[in-house]
Structure formats: C-alpha cells, structure tokens
Scaffold this active site. Structure first.
Site, PDB file in Angstrom:
ATOM      1  N   SER A   1      44.408  32.649  41.252  1.00 19.44           N
ATOM      2  CA  SER A   1      43.203  33.402  40.939  1.00 19.44           C
ATOM      3  C   SER A   1      43.422  34.381  39.793  1.00 19.44           C
ATOM      4  CB  SER A   1      42.713  34.107  42.212  1.00 19.44           C
ATOM      5  OG  SER A   1      41.443  34.669  42.012  1.00 19.44           O
TER       6      SER A   1
ATOM      7  N   ASP B   1      37.299  35.132  36.141  1.00 16.52           N
ATOM      8  CA  ASP B   1      38.755  35.224  36.304  1.00 16.52           C
ATOM      9  C   ASP B   1      39.368  33.834  36.166  1.00 16.52           C
ATOM     10  OD1 ASP B   1      37.938  34.151  38.737  1.00 16.52           O
ATOM     11  OD2 ASP B   1      39.402  35.252  39.913  1.00 16.52           O
TER      12      ASP B   1
ATOM     13  N   ASP C   1      36.125  32.242  40.319  1.00 14.78           N
ATOM     14  CA  ASP C   1      35.326  32.683  41.470  1.00 14.78           C
ATOM     15  C   ASP C   1      34.983  34.167  41.423  1.00 14.78           C
ATOM     16  OD1 ASP C   1      37.793  33.755  42.113  1.00 14.78           O
ATOM     17  OD2 ASP C   1      37.941  32.809  44.084  1.00 14.78           O
TER      18      ASP C   1
END
Length: 454
Positions: free
Chosen positions: A108, A247, A251
């Site tokens: 992430s 990012d 998400d």
C-alpha cells in the site's frame, strides 16, 4: 485462535525478512490454496478453484508473484495474473470473473522496501478473520504437492486494465462528464499509473498525470496520498481546477482544490455525505474510526447524518457499515468506502463521487466544506520493538490519565498499535492547538520510555 501473521491489511513486512520471503509466501499460497480446495462451494468435482493475483509496482512483486503462483498451483488451484493492478481492481475482477479468491501483492502506502499479501473473497471483500485463521492453521503443515494430474494452471489475462477502467467509469452518472476540467492526478508511481489518467480522460477531463513513471523503487517516494506536497505544487503550477492523489495500490485518496489546499479522507467523506443528503439518496449514516476528526462528527450531526466510530482499519469500517446497513464510511488517511459503488475502498471511484458532487452543484471543495471545522490534531508515530504491548505499560497508562485530566474534556487521546508497521501511533485532538501539541509530545515521550524499558 489469534492471527499470527495477518494484520489489519493482510500480511506485510520488509522484503527478505520474515514473513515476506519467497519461502513463506509460497507456503502462504499453498495454505490458502488448501483452504480453497477444501471449500469448493458450488464448483463441479473436477474443476479447480481459480484465484486472481495482482500486484503494485514494487521490484519485489515479481519474486513474490512467482512464489504465490508456485504455492497455489502446488495445492491444485488455477492462477490468473494481471500484472500491476490497483487493489480495488483485484477485488472487482475477482467478483466479475466469478473466481474463488483474489490476491494482491502490495504494501500500500509503505516504501518500496516493504511488501505484503492481502486476500479478497469471491464476493470482492476482504477475508473474514475466521478464514485468515484457517489459512494460518495450515501454515504449520509442510507443503505436499498434489499429484501432477491435479496441479493448477497459470496464465496472464491481458484485458484486466481495460475492464477496470470501464468499471470505474460506470460509477459516474451517464448524464455527466468532466469536460472543461483540468485535473492533476498523482499516481504515486504505483498501480494506478496506467488506470487513473485514462478514467479521467475518457470522462472528458484534461489530465495532467504525475507519479506515473514507476521503476520498481519510486512507489510512494515523495508522491501520492501520503506525500501531498507534490500534488499541491502541480495543481498550482498547471493552474488546474482540482487535484487527485492516490497511494501505491490505489485504495487511498486525497484531493486538492485550485489553490493547492489538501482535503483529507474526513473532509471528502463529508462532501460525499452532504451531497447525498442534498440529492436525497443518502442511505443511513457514516462510519468513521477512532482517528476521525471530531469536527467531522459535529459537522455531520448538523446535517442530521448519524455517525459511528469503528476501530482503525478499513476492514472494521466495512464491518460496521454492513452491520448498520449503511453505505458510506472512511478514514482520515483516505480510505473511503462507497458500498453502493464497490465492495471495498477505491481511490478512483471515491474521487469520482466527489467530482459528481462538484459537477452537479457547481460548488468547489472549499464551498462544500465551509461549515466543517477541523479541530487541531497531532499524530506522532513512535517506533517500538515487534510485540510491544500498550496494555503492559502501567507508567504509560498513568501518563495518559494525567494528560486527559489536563485536557479536561476539551480533546481526545488515542493510542494504537499500527497494524502494518512496528509503530505506536499517538493521536491527540482538541480545540487548543498548542495544548494538543504539548500533550502529544508528552505522550509520545512516555511511549518511548515504556518501549525502552520493555
């Protein structure tokens, strides 16, 4: 049984260190494959379960993709691979292709040295704790490859990006377009680099893409939703109408107005909620987290939108939304869930919901949030050793109690362990900015002392 490897967002860590090694990830794929084979659902007896594997742009994704593929096929599970693809795209494609599970290789918003594995169910939602526990239980057993006739097959699908682009566009009203808007989109050198600019362009916007040249090492590097200075500067430089920052796995969402002012997840959720109230299609209330700014809660109350706090982590926001039958929730960090549009948090889809509000009303982000007072909030991340327990530090509890007495009801203190990194996050919020800052620094120092003595 508790979860040993799975955190709030799958399994994550530094590449080359347990558990993010090729050996463990192959074993993880095998264990997950065994769970899928054991729970075949409505599949015919001779048909293999099939999983979808997507990844972000980290250099380590190639290695971990190969390890997962080996583990799944050894367990008798077929594998479809998409190459770089946003996390919410994997969730969508898993559901759209009627597959048994989806897997994302991503850390992430973390730097490229980290990576992780997270799973989606056949319905495009994150796995429940019980399934993660079943996978972990099988990690205690050695890999025993199925007989050659039962091995899974692996292949790449070439149209994954096009499918997901069309899905994103479908969440924006057919009678609206983005013509006349100049939009800067920061793709964080991550998985949306070949997706987000096309979505916005095909809806009519003039698009200026930044952070769209991944090289395996520059994901989230001074760009994207966790480093929004790049977005602010680009919006002003190009005289854009609005900016969108995602990012590394797509998400999270932050946005900027024409002046380069940044709007976080709390503010963007408020924009969507207020527009839905005005338009008459708001369903229920909003779920935030312990970190959601108190000003957001108060502003939602003024427009008669119920609000509830969940634990930090979009999986917990999702749980409360399902429990309440609501559709809108999110985190300050930019995870926004619009469950009437998607099963999981999606930065591109959430941005389109904000753009819809602006297009249908003619308002700016500044005008939409004029009655939203954001209280001063200070967050300090304190590195700690793995396994450090907040509840095992009585001196820290005493320091927090003393600080709360000083705040005297004028603010909030939240301490929580990160679910993805060896950090304790100290958050203090209140009306008095200087008192908030001093209190946060005091509590952070107490955490450091407790960690040093642990």
């Amino acid at each position: 049984m508790g979860r040993k490897y799975f955190g709030t967002d799958g399994v994550r860590g530094r590449v080359g260190e347990s558990p993010i090694t090729p050996e463990f990830v192959m074993h993880l794929g095998y264990a997950a494959g065994q769970v899928l084979v054991a729970d075949r659902g409505s599949l015919p007896p001779n048909q293999h379960p099939t999983v979808l594997i997507g990844k972000d742009t980290r250099i380590s994704g190639y290695m971990l993709e190969a390890a997962l593929e080996a583990g799944f096929t050894a367990a008798g599970v077929n594998v479809l691979m998409t190459g770089p693809m946003p996390t919410p795209a994997v969730a969508y494609l898993t559901r759209a292709l009627r597959l048994q599970a989806g897997v994302v290789i991503s850390a992430s918003h973390n730097p490229f040295e980290d990576n992780g594995i997270k799973f989606f169910s056949a319905s495009g939602q994150k796995l429940p704790d019980s399934v993660e526990q079943a996978i972990e239980a099988r990690l205690d057993h050695p890999i025993v490859t199925v007989e050659a006739r039962q091995l899974g097959r692996a292949r790449r699908i070439e149209d994954a990006a096009a499918r997901y682009i069309e899905f994103c566009k479908s969440t924006f009203p057919n009678n609206l377009d983005l013509r006349g808007l100049r939009i800067v989109v920061d793709c964080a050198n991550g998985a949306t680099y070949h997706i987000a600019p096309h979505v916005l362009h095909e809806l009519g916007a003039e698009v200026i893409a930044i952070g769209n040249e991944p090289n395996g090492f520059n994901i989230n590097d001074e760009c994207g939703a966790t480093h929004t200075l790049a977005l602010s500067e680009a919006v002003r430089l190009h005289h854009a109408d609005i900016g969108i920052s995602l990012d590394g796995d797509g998400d999270r969402l932050m946005m900027a107005d024409a002046e380069g002012r940044i709007y976080d997840g709390d503010q963007l959720v408020y924009v969507i909620a207020r527009h839905r109230i005005q338009s008459g299609y708001m369903k229920g209330g909003v779920v935030g987290t312990l970190m959601t700014n108190l000003g957001t809660e108060h502003a939602l109350g003024r427009i008669h939108v119920p609000f509830e706090r969940a634990r930090v982590g979009d999986r917990y926001v999702l749980e409360r939304l399902h429990a309440n039958g609501w559709t809108l929730g999110g985190e300050t960090s930019g995870h926004i869930l619009c469950l009437d549009k998607h099963t999981t948090g999606d930065g591109i889809v959430s941005a389109l919901q904000v753009l819809r509000a602006l297009r249908e009303t003619g308002d700016t982000l500044d005008a939409f949030t004029a009655d939203l007072e954001t209280y001063p909030q200070v967050m300090i991340n304190v590195p700690v050793a793995k396994g450090f327990k907040l509840d095992a530090a009585p001196a820290l509890r005493a320091a927090v109690a003393e600080a709360e007495a000083i705040l005297n009801g004028s603010g909030r203190i939240v301490l929580r362990a990160s679910g993805t990194e060896p950090l304790i996050r100290v958050m203090v919020e209140g009306r008095d900015a200087e008192l908030v800052r001093r209190t946060a620094e005091t509590i952070a120092a107490a955490v450091k002392a407790a960690a040093a003595g642990a």
